[in-house]
Design a protein around this motif. Structure first.
Motif, PDB file in Angstrom:
ATOM      1  N   ILE A   4      -0.829   5.634  -7.646  1.00 34.79           N
ATOM      2  CA  ILE A   4      -1.330   6.057  -8.962  1.00 34.79           C
ATOM      3  C   ILE A   4      -2.748   5.512  -9.194  1.00 34.79           C
ATOM      4  O   ILE A   4      -3.640   6.228  -9.672  1.00 34.79           O
ATOM      5  CB  ILE A   4      -0.367   5.573 -10.072  1.00 34.79           C
ATOM      6  N   LEU A   5      -2.972   4.240  -8.836  1.00 31.27           N
ATOM      7  CA  LEU A   5      -4.302   3.652  -9.004  1.00 31.27           C
ATOM      8  C   LEU A   5      -5.346   4.382  -8.158  1.00 31.27           C
ATOM      9  O   LEU A   5      -6.465   4.646  -8.610  1.00 31.27           O
ATOM     10  CB  LEU A   5      -4.269   2.169  -8.639  1.00 31.27           C
ATOM     11  N   LEU A   6      -4.978   4.705  -6.904  1.00 34.32           N
ATOM     12  CA  LEU A   6      -5.920   5.422  -6.026  1.00 34.32           C
ATOM     13  C   LEU A   6      -6.259   6.791  -6.603  1.00 34.32           C
ATOM     14  O   LEU A   6      -7.425   7.225  -6.590  1.00 34.32           O
ATOM     15  CB  LEU A   6      -5.324   5.558  -4.627  1.00 34.32           C
ATOM     16  N   VAL A   7      -5.253   7.495  -7.118  1.00 34.84           N
ATOM     17  CA  VAL A   7      -5.491   8.815  -7.708  1.00 34.84           C
ATOM     18  C   VAL A   7      -6.413   8.702  -8.922  1.00 34.84           C
ATOM     19  O   VAL A   7      -7.342   9.510  -9.114  1.00 34.84           O
ATOM     20  CB  VAL A   7      -4.152   9.483  -8.082  1.00 34.84           C
ATOM     21  N   LEU A   8      -6.167   7.668  -9.755  1.00 33.36           N
ATOM     22  CA  LEU A   8      -7.010   7.488 -10.934  1.00 33.36           C
ATOM     23  C   LEU A   8      -8.462   7.185 -10.550  1.00 33.36           C
ATOM     24  O   LEU A   8      -9.412   7.718 -11.139  1.00 33.36           O
ATOM     25  CB  LEU A   8      -6.448   6.360 -11.801  1.00 33.36           C
ATOM     26  N   TYR A  65       0.818  -1.211   0.000  1.00 34.33           N
ATOM     27  CA  TYR A  65       0.000   0.000   0.000  1.00 34.33           C
ATOM     28  C   TYR A  65       0.858   1.271   0.000  1.00 34.33           C
ATOM     29  O   TYR A  65       0.328   2.376  -0.067  1.00 34.33           O
ATOM     30  CB  TYR A  65      -0.943   0.019   1.208  1.00 34.33           C
ATOM     31  N   GLU A  66       2.232   1.123   0.071  1.00 39.65           N
ATOM     32  CA  GLU A  66       3.107   2.290  -0.001  1.00 39.65           C
ATOM     33  C   GLU A  66       3.744   2.436  -1.372  1.00 39.65           C
ATOM     34  O   GLU A  66       4.495   3.371  -1.608  1.00 39.65           O
ATOM     35  CB  GLU A  66       4.213   2.173   1.053  1.00 39.65           C
ATOM     36  N   SER A  67       3.447   1.531  -2.303  1.00 38.88           N
ATOM     37  CA  SER A  67       4.111   1.561  -3.600  1.00 38.88           C
ATOM     38  C   SER A  67       3.527   2.662  -4.481  1.00 38.88           C
ATOM     39  O   SER A  67       2.390   3.098  -4.317  1.00 38.88           O
ATOM     40  CB  SER A  67       3.960   0.203  -4.289  1.00 38.88           C
ATOM     41  N   TYR A  68       4.323   3.095  -5.451  1.00 38.16           N
ATOM     42  CA  TYR A  68       3.892   4.138  -6.375  1.00 38.16           C
ATOM     43  C   TYR A  68       2.712   3.677  -7.231  1.00 38.16           C
ATOM     44  O   TYR A  68       1.822   4.463  -7.562  1.00 38.16           O
ATOM     45  CB  TYR A  68       5.057   4.545  -7.281  1.00 38.16           C
TER      46      TYR A  68
END
Length: 750
Positions: free
Chosen positions: A471-475, A464-467
Motif C-alpha cells: 500500500i505504501l509503495l502504491v501511494l 517487503y511482502e506485507s500488505y
C-alpha cells in the motif's frame, strides 16, 4: 522352588535378570530368529491370522521389549530397554528418560504415560506444543524409599498405585507415598468400585484396600505357593479370578466367596506342565492368556479353548509376559527378540471406532513439532519456513495397508493422487496462512470410512511482502505520478499539449504496427522452420522406402531361389507399407489443413469398424483384442473425416507399440461417453508405455519415442493439429511396461 514362586520371582527381579532368564530358556528360538527378515509377514499363517515381525532394525532401539499399551488414538507405546518406544502404524519414535533407564512397565492413564524402570517412577506427557516430556516422581516421595521391581500400575479414585512384590506406592498427583505391608508378595485389582488385594502364602487371602489399610475379606482363598494373578469380568458380568497353577475361580463381588470354574481351560491350566502368567479380555467375549513356556491361548466365556499359538505357529518364543489386545481386536506381543503383531483377518467385522488420518509431526530444518490435534495452529519462524516436511499416519493401521491423499490449501491446486508415501515436503512457502488437508483409505477395504484431518499453518510474511508495504509503495508511486502530471500541465501550453497528443497517437500507432510486424515475422520464421523440417524429413522418408524397394528388386532379379525371392517380396511389401503409411500421414495433414469442417452425427462403431478394416492386415493385429467400452448406439456430432484421423492414429500407435513378449493378453480399449457438454473418448492399451523422459515431446513433429519401431513421427502431431481444428484437446497418462491411456475431449455442438 515351585513354578509360581519362580514366576513371582521373575515379576520382581530387575530387567537384566529377566533378559538373561529368557535367553536361557529360549536359546533355540534365538538362533532361529537370526535368519528372519525384519518387517516380514508370515504368509503361511493359519486361520486368517497374519503375523508382522518387528525388531531393533525397524525401530532403531533395543530388540528387548517388556510391555505394551495403547492410547485412545490407537498409538502404541512399548516399554523398551532403551526407553519409551512409540509406534503410530507408520513412524517409530524413541523417548529416553534423563538417566537413559529402561522402561520395564508402563500404563497409560488419561494424557499421562506412567512408567517404571531401574528403581525410578515417572510419567511422560506432551506439553503445549506437542513435545513429549518426562516427569520423574522419586523426588516427590515422603522420605527415602527403596523401590523394588514394579509390575502393575492401577488408577483408582484419582490416585495412581504402583504395585511391587511386597509394597504399594500411591501417587495422588503431588506426593508419592509407600503403603506398608509385611507380606512377601501381593497384587492389586479393581473389582467394580473396590480395590482388592491378593496376598501370597499361607497367611494370605483376599483383602480390600481402605484408607491405605488392608482388610481381609476372604481368608479361605489361601494357597501355599500361589495367589490371584488377575481378576476379570466376563461378558455376562460374572467375575473370574485367575491363579497361576491352582486354577480359575468364579468370584462373587458382594460376598467375595470363590468357587472353582470347572471347564476345559481350567483343566488345561491345572496340568503339571502348564502355568498361567498373564490374562486379559480379548474381543469382548474371549480371553487372552500367556503361559510359562507354552505360548499363548485364547478361550471363550464358557471356558472352551479357541486357539493355541506358540513357536510352531510363527511366534518368536513360547515365553511371553504381557500380551495385549489393541482396539482393532488384534494382539501385540513383547519379547526379548522384538515385537510381533497378530492381525486377525475378518472381512465381515466392523470397527467399533472411526479411524482418523493424522499429521503426527512436521519437521522444519532439524526441528520436529508434534501435532496435538486438528485445532492445533503452527506458527513457523521465518528463518525455518523454507522447507517443511509433513509426516502422517492412521493409528491402529499399518502403513503397508494404507494410501494417502493430501492438499495444502493456499499452495496446491487440488488433492494429490493416492500414494503409499507417509511424508510430504513443501519448499519455499511464501508468507501467509495455509491449511493442510489429509485423507486416507485402507487398500484392503475401500469401504472403510477414515476420518480426514486438517490443521492450520502460519508462515511468517517477509516485511517487503506485507500488505502495508504494498500500500505504501502504491501511494508513493501515485504521488510521484500525480506531481509529475501537475508539473507538466503547469509548464506546457495548450499547443504543446495538442502536439504531444498527436505525437503520442503516431507513436502508439507505429509501436502497434511494429509489434504486429514482429509477431508476424516470428510466426513466419516458425512456419519456415517447420516447412524446412517437413520437406527434409518428408523427402527422406519418401525416398528411403523407394531406395530400399529398388535394391530389393535388383537383388531379387539376380536370385534363382524361389524361397529367397519370396522373402524379398515380403521385404518389398514392408517398404511399400511404410511408404503408404507416410503418404497417408501427409494426406491426413493436408486434409486437416485445407478441408472445411463438415459436422455430422456419426456412430462410434462405424468409425472403429473402418479403422479395424484398415488394420486387419497389420503385423500382429490378430494378437490384440479391441474392447469397445460404450453403448452400441453411441454417436458423436463431429467431422467424420477428422475424428477418423484422430482415432486411427491413436489405435494404430496402440497396436504398433504393444509389448508382445508379455504374458498378459494384449488389448486396446476404446471408451466413449458424454460428460459436462463434452464428448470424452479414451484409448487405453497395456503396451510398452512411453518412457518418462519422452513424454513431454511426443506431440512434436517427427518425434519418435520408440526408436526401434518404424513410423513417420507425424501421427500424434497430426492428432493435435486436427483437434485444434475441432476445438478439442488431448491428454495422456503412461507408465513403462504397464500401458498408456489417451483422453480426447471434444465440445458438444448442435
Amino acid at each position: 522352588m515351585s513354578i509360581s514362586k519362580l514366576l513371582l520371582f521373575l515379576r520382581s527381579v530387575k530387567a537384566w535378570r529377566i533378559f538373561l532368564l529368557i535367553i536361557f530358556f529360549e536359546l533355540p528360538t534365538f538362533y532361529a530368529l537370526s535368519f528372519q527378515n525384519a518387517d516380514s509377514v508370515n504368509a503361511g499363517s493359519q486361520d486368517s491370522i497374519v503375523i508382522f515381525d518387528f525388531n531393533g532394525s525397524n525401530y532403531q532401539a533395543s530388540s528387548f521389549n517388556y510391555v505394551a499399551n495403547e492410547d485412545e488414538d490407537g498409538i502404541m507405546y512399548f516399554g523398551n530397554e532403551n526407553g519409551l518406544l512409540e509406534f503410530d502404524g507408520t513412524h517409530w519414535q524413541l523417548y529416553r528418560t534423563p538417566d537413559y533407564t529402561p522402561i520395564s512397565f508402563l500404563k497409560i492413564i488419561g494424557d499421562k504415560i506412567y512408567t517404571f524402570g531401574s528403581n525410578e517412577f515417572g510419567f511422560f506427557q506432551r506439553n503445549q506444543i506437542g513435545n513429549m516430556i518426562y516427569h520423574p516422581l522419586n523426588d516427590q516421595s515422603i522420605g527415602e524409599i527403596d523401590i523394588p521391581y514394579v509390575w502393575k500400575i492401577i488408577e483408582h479414585n484419582g490416585d495412581v498405585f504402583f504395585n511391587s512384590d511386597s509394597s504399594l506406592f500411591k501417587w495422588d498427583g503431588e506426593i508419592l507415598k509407600k503403603i506398608q505391608t509385611d507380606n512377601k508378595y501381593l497384587t492389586i485389582y479393581k473389582v467394580e468400585d473396590d480395590l482388592l488385594v491378593s496376598i501370597y502364602g499361607e497367611e494370605g487371602g483376599l483383602a480390600r484396600l481402605e484408607n491405605d489399610t488392608f482388610n481381609l475379606i476372604n481368608e479361605d482363598f489361601i494357597f501355599e505357593d500361589d495367589y490371584a494373578w488377575e481378576i476379570l469380568q466376563k461378558e455376562d458380568k460374572e467375575w473370574l479370578l485367575f491363579t497361576s497353577e491352582s486354577g480359575i475361580f468364579k468370584l462373587d463381588p458382594e460376598t467375595y466367596e470363590t468357587e472353582l470354574w470347572d471347564n476345559e481351560i481350567n483343566q488345561y491350566f491345572l496340568q503339571d506342565s502348564t502355568y498361567l502368567y498373564y490374562v486379559e479380555k480379548f474381543q469382548d467375549s474371549l480371553f487372552l492368556a500367556s503361559t510359562w513356556q507354552n505360548g499363548i491361548v485364547l478361550f471363550n466365556d464358557d471356558g472352551d479353548i479357541i486357539k493355541k499359538l506358540d513357536k510352531k505357529s510363527g511366534l518368536f518364543s513360547n515365553y511371553y509376559t504381557d500380551p495385549i489386545e489393541d482396539r482393532r481386536g488384534n494382539i501385540w506381543l513383547t519379547s526379548g527378540f522384538g515385537l510381533q503383531y497378530l492381525q486377525f483377518y475378518d472381512p465381515e467385522k466392523k470397527n467399533s471406532f472411526k479411524p482418523e488420518a493424522k499429521v503426527r509431526y512436521i519437521k522444519i530444518s532439524d526441528s520436529s513439532v508434534f501435532i496435538k490435534g486438528s485445532n492445533h495452529i503452527i506458527s513457523l519462524p521465518e528463518k525455518k519456513s523454507n522447507s517443511i516436511d509433513f509426516y502422517f499416519s492412521v493409528p491402529s493401521f499399518l502403513k503397508e495397508n494404507l494410501q494417502f491423499s493430501y492438499y495444502l490449501e493456499g499452495f496446491d491446486e487440488g488433492w494429490s493422487e493416492w500414494t503409499n508415501n507417509t511424508r510430504k515436503e513443501y519448499t519455499n512457502l511464501s508468507g501467509g496462512d495455509y491449511t493442510f488437508h489429509l485423507k486416507a483409505r485402507n487398500i484392503q477395504n475401500l469401504d472403510l470410512d477414515i476420518q480426514p484431518f486438517e490443521f492450520k499453518i502460519n508462515v511468517p510474511t517477509k516485511w517487503y511482502e506485507s500488505y502495508i508495504t504494498y500500500i505504501l509503495l502504491v501511494l508513493i508511486v501515485g504521488l510521484l505520478i500525480y506531481g509529475f502530471i501537475k508539473y507538466r500541465t503547469h509548464r506546457l501550453s495548450f499547443a504543446n499539449k495538442k502536439l504531444e497528443k498527436i505525437v503520442k497517437e503516431r507513436t502508439s500507432e507505429l509501436r502497434s504496427q511494429k509489434e504486429r510486424l514482429k509477431e508476424a515475422n516470428e510466426e513466419l520464421k516458425t512456419i519456415n522452420n517447420e516447412l524446412d523440417n517437413f520437406v527434409y524429413r518428408s523427402s527422406h522418408d519418401l525416398v528411403a522406402p523407394l531406395k530400399s524397394l529398388r535394391g530389393l528388386i535388383s537383388v531379387a532379379g539376380m536370385s534363382h531361389n524361389p524361397e529367397e525371392i519370396k522373402e524379398y517380396f515380403k521385404l518389398m511389401n514392408i517398404s511399400i507399407t511404410k511408404l503408404e503409411e507416410f503418404i497417408k500421414s501427409i494426406m491426413d495433414f493436408s486434409t486437416n489443413t485445407k478441408k472445411p469442417l463438415e459436422m455430422k452425427l456419426v456412430k462410434m462403431d462405424d468409425i472403429l469398424d473402418s479403422i479395424v478394416e484398415d488394420l486387419k492386415y497389420y503385423q500382429n493385429a490378430e494378437k490384440v483384442e479391441l474392447i469397445r467400452a460404450y453403448d452400441s448406439d453411441f454417436k458423436i456430432r463431429t467431422d467424420p473425416k477428422r475424428i477418423n484421423i484422430v482415432l486411427s492414429n491413436l489405435v494404430t500407435n496402440a497396436l504398433k507399440y504393444h509389448d508382445f513378449k508379455q504374458d498378459d493378453p494384449q488389448y486396446i480399449k476404446v471408451s466413449a461417453k458424454k460428460e459436462n457438454n463434452s464428448y470424452v473418448i479414451e484409448v487405453e492399451d497395456n503396451g510398452s508405455g512411453i518412457p518418462d523422459e519422452y513424454q513431454s515431446k511426443i506431440f512434436e513433429m517427427f518425434f519418435r519415442a520408440h526408436q526401434g519401431t518404424e513410423g513417420s513421427g507425424l501421427g500424434l502431431y497430426i492428432v493435435v493439429d486436427t483437434l485444434n481444428v475441432l476445438k478439442g484437446k488431448i491428454s495422456f497418462t503412461s507408465k513403462t511396461r504397464i500401458g498408456t491411456t489417451f483422453k480426447v475431449e471434444l465440445p458438444e455442438v448442435d
